[in-house]
Design an enzyme around this catalytic site. Structure first.
Site, PDB file in Angstrom:
ATOM      1  N   GLU A   1      -1.104  -9.491   3.595  1.00 48.91           N
ATOM      2  CA  GLU A   1      -0.865 -10.129   4.898  1.00 48.91           C
ATOM      3  C   GLU A   1      -2.158 -10.554   5.592  1.00 48.91           C
ATOM      4  O   GLU A   1      -2.159 -11.496   6.384  1.00 48.91           O
ATOM      5  CB  GLU A   1      -0.038  -9.212   5.813  1.00 48.91           C
ATOM      6  CG  GLU A   1      -0.723  -7.939   6.327  1.00 48.91           C
ATOM      7  CD  GLU A   1      -0.565  -6.743   5.406  1.00 48.91           C
ATOM      8  OE1 GLU A   1      -0.402  -6.949   4.188  1.00 48.91           O
ATOM      9  OE2 GLU A   1      -0.633  -5.591   5.896  1.00 48.91           O
TER      10      GLU A   1
ATOM     11  N   CYS B   1       0.827  -1.210   0.000  1.00 52.62           N
ATOM     12  CA  CYS B   1       0.000   0.000   0.000  1.00 52.62           C
ATOM     13  C   CYS B   1       0.866   1.266   0.000  1.00 52.62           C
ATOM     14  O   CYS B   1       1.345   1.667  -1.057  1.00 52.62           O
ATOM     15  CB  CYS B   1      -0.987  -0.040   1.150  1.00 52.62           C
ATOM     16  SG  CYS B   1      -2.362   1.055   0.816  1.00 52.62           S
TER      17      CYS B   1
ATOM     18  N   HIS C   1      -3.349  -5.281   0.905  1.00 54.69           N
ATOM     19  CA  HIS C   1      -2.587  -5.835   2.030  1.00 54.69           C
ATOM     20  C   HIS C   1      -2.685  -7.360   1.983  1.00 54.69           C
ATOM     21  O   HIS C   1      -3.626  -7.932   2.543  1.00 54.69           O
ATOM     22  CB  HIS C   1      -3.186  -5.359   3.356  1.00 54.69           C
ATOM     23  CG  HIS C   1      -2.957  -3.917   3.648  1.00 54.69           C
ATOM     24  ND1 HIS C   1      -1.956  -3.476   4.472  1.00 54.69           N
ATOM     25  CD2 HIS C   1      -3.604  -2.804   3.223  1.00 54.69           C
ATOM     26  CE1 HIS C   1      -1.986  -2.155   4.563  1.00 54.69           C
ATOM     27  NE2 HIS C   1      -2.988  -1.725   3.811  1.00 54.69           N
TER      28      HIS C   1
HETATM   29  N1  GLN Z   1      -1.917   6.574   3.529  1.00 59.54           N
HETATM   30  C1  GLN Z   1      -2.077   5.894   2.280  1.00 59.54           C
HETATM   31  C2  GLN Z   1      -3.486   5.999   1.754  1.00 59.54           C
HETATM   32  O1  GLN Z   1      -4.389   6.278   2.497  1.00 59.54           O
HETATM   33  C3  GLN Z   1      -1.670   4.442   2.412  1.00 59.54           C
HETATM   34  C4  GLN Z   1      -2.548   3.650   3.326  1.00 59.54           C
HETATM   35  C5  GLN Z   1      -2.000   2.272   3.611  1.00 59.54           C
HETATM   36  O2  GLN Z   1      -0.803   2.051   3.502  1.00 59.54           O
HETATM   37  N2  GLN Z   1      -2.841   1.356   4.000  1.00 59.54           N
HETATM   38  O3  GLN Z   1      -3.723   5.808   0.590  1.00 59.54           O
END
Ligand code: GLN
Length: 561
Positions: free
Chosen positions: A528, A386, A526
């Site tokens: 994970e 992300c 994600h």
């Molecule tokens: N802050 C970033 C967003 O909101 C990444 C969020 C994250 O890594 N889950 O897009």
């Protein structure tokens, strides 16, 4: 005549003495052993705090926010539940007191209580019971974990609700498990039972007599200690279960079986079921014990002071190790520390893989970008998650394409090259805080890409939690520089308002890779959250394999001098 509905059995798990004694893992392990007996099991977490959900809570205080397929932001214990069992968690499986009060008060405002006085008993407790019944529907067994520690004021309505359920459903359908701590006092050379006695006393005061005690301790529990606990806590000696510290949490289900916990539960709940088949859990533990190789992975983040902030990630890396029969050491690196020296060589020396996890806010961002450069240039296996993808793209834009000042508008709203930005539909909505892309989304993988090779299929579904997206408008500049591959895109509803990708397709970028690198992979989702010890996630399996190759190569180089 319709068939009589089978009564769901309930196990309520409470905790005593101190927090962090593995109540969640215990609940999850009970699910594992009862599933191994062939039961259809679900789990649920009741949290006493007043936040509506943990979505806005600081990970450094509360640990990771776990995300479910249906987009609920939940307590990290739901991660344990999914890793230990095959139950699928939804927004119904995580309830906070705040949510309960919110719903009751909304109903009150709508006039649904017809002017009656709203009280904790019965209105709040009825709502708690309604939610438990909803989650338990159609299940053989529902395990309900009550957050916090017995004795906390705010947990009382939750405990009162479960006390009432026992009264309504009787003893053969409900079971109280109390997880407690039996400290070892070094100077006395003894395990002490008094804190356990006191926490059981506190439970009994509110009308709950535990049926089973799970006693966490760092030392083996002699029979006389068990007998003493049994006598003072009014629990049958066979139902005093010792849970000694184990090297891996995945050993706990096997430990519970050895202590006879599955039999004790089945007896009281009158469950006629086959013996537990624990072969897959044995296999996991054997694989961990067999691991002869070792790798070190650096997690460069900003919540590194509390390892619980990256709970699912730590577990997924461990699963990647299980898949490769390797031990994975994690080196947590505060991104700010890299920023201070602008040099990675010290902090990242000796690591075999670099992982940039998800995150919010700008702190440490530049340090993470330096770590990504280091991974790209030195061909160290890299996994970006992300924020990790967003920063990898920014690194590429700045250092390969020469787009100075390229950034995410989260960190620099005036960036000349906002390669990561709020998606068009959120921009148009004019909301100050853009809505999140939350929960499971489909992603299409490119034939022949690293992503495709790792997953072994062309369509996947993974969980997201972010506000910002890759900006397709600027992507052309990056792709033209060569070496960057967009190997996974989401083509669903959200892609409709996005400008076309450089190759003309309609889609939102979900995965990027770099050519000419052994393993450089980043995803907006994600992975994970979906890794299991019994089914290690393909990305983590692949990442650890690449780290092992890198480690061997590194050692060969050392020998060659
Ligand atoms: N802050 C970033 C967003 O909101 C990444 C969020 C994250 O890594 N889950 O897009």
């Amino acid at each position: 005549m319709p068939a009589k509905k089978r009564q769901t059995k309930f196990i309520f798990v409470t905790g005593g003495v101190v927090s962090s004694i593995g109540k969640g893992i215990s609940a999850a392990s009970i699910a594992a052993i009862m599933e191994a007996r062939g039961l259809k099991v679900t789990l649920m977490k009741l949290d006493p705090y007043l936040n509506l959900d943990p979505g806005l809570m600081n990970p450094l205080q509360h640990g990771e926010v776990f995300v479910t397929d249906d987009g609920a932001e939940t307590d990290l214990d739901l991660g344990h539940y999914e890793r230990f069992s095959s139950a699928v968690m939804t927004k119904n499986n995580s309830v906070t007191s705040g949510k309960v009060y919110w719903d009751v008060l909304e109903r009150e405002r709508r006039g649904e209580y017809r002017g009656r006085t709203i009280q904790v008993i019965p209105h709040i407790t009825d709502e708690i019971k309604r939610r438990i019944a909803l989650t338990a529907e159609g299940m053989d067994l529902c395990i309900v974990e009550v957050g916090g520690t017995v004795g906390d004021i705010e947990g009382l309505p939750l405990l009162e609700a479960i006390r009432q359920i026992r009264l309504e459903l009787s003893r053969e359908n409900t079971l109280f498990v109390h997880v407690t701590y039996v400290p070892y006092i070094r100077t006395a050379g003894e395990l002490k039972t008094k804190p356990t006695q006191h926490s059981v006393m506190a439970l009994r005061e509110i009308g709950i007599q535990p049926d089973i005690l799970i006693c966490r301790s760092e030392k083996v529990m002699p029979p006389e200690v068990k007998r003493k606990i049994s006598l003072f806590c009014n629990v049958h000696p066979d139902n005093v279960i010792a849970a000694i510290d184990v090297p891996s949490v995945y050993e706990l289900p096997l430990g519970f079986i050895e202590e006879g916990l599955d039999s004790r539960i089945s007896e009281q709940l009158q469950i006629l079921a086959k013996d537990a088949d624990m072969s897959d859990w044995k296999e996991i533990v054997d694989r961990m014990k067999r691991a002869s190789k070792e790798v070190t992975v650096a997690i460069v983040g900003k919540y590194v002071d509390l390892h619980e902030s990256y709970k699912s990630l730590n577990e997924a890396l461990c699963h990647g190790g299980i898949a490769n029969e390797a031990k994975v050491n994690i080196r947590f690196i505060e991104a700010g520390d890299i920023e201070k020296t602008s040099d990675c060589s010290g902090l990242l020396s000796g690591v075999d893989g670099i992982l940039i996890p998800g995150g919010f806010g700008s702190r440490g961002g530049e340090g993470k970008i330096l770590a990504i450069s280091w991974a790209r240039v030195n061909k160290v296996p890299f996994l970006g998650i992300c924020l990790g993808l967003q920063l990898a793209l920014i690194e590429f834009a700045r250092n390969i394409c020469g787009l100075q000042g390229a950034n995410s508008t989260e960190f620099d709203p005036d960036s000349p090259y906002p390669i990561v930005n709020v998606p068009p539909e959120s921009r148009e909505s004019g909301e100050e805080i853009p809505p999140m892309r939350l929960g499971a989304f489909k992603c299409l993988l490119d034939e022949g890409s690293l992503a495709h090779r790792l997953y072994g299929k062309k369509e996947i579904e993974e969980r997201h939690r972010h506000r910002y997206e890759v900006s397709n408008e600027l992507l052309g500049k990056l792709v033209d520089a060569g070496g960057l591959v967009i190997s996974g895109i989401h083509t669903g509803e959200r892609a409709k308002s996005a400008p076309p990708l450089p190759d003309g397709r309609r889609g939102v970028v979900d995965i990027i890779e770099l050519k000419d690198h052994p393993f450089f992979f980043a995803s907006m989702f994600h992975p994970e959250y979906k890794s299991r010890p019994r089914a290690p996630h393909p990305l983590f399996k692949g990442f650890i394999k690449a780290a092992l190759n890198y480690s061997e190569e590194r050692q060969r180089r050392l020998v060659r001098g």
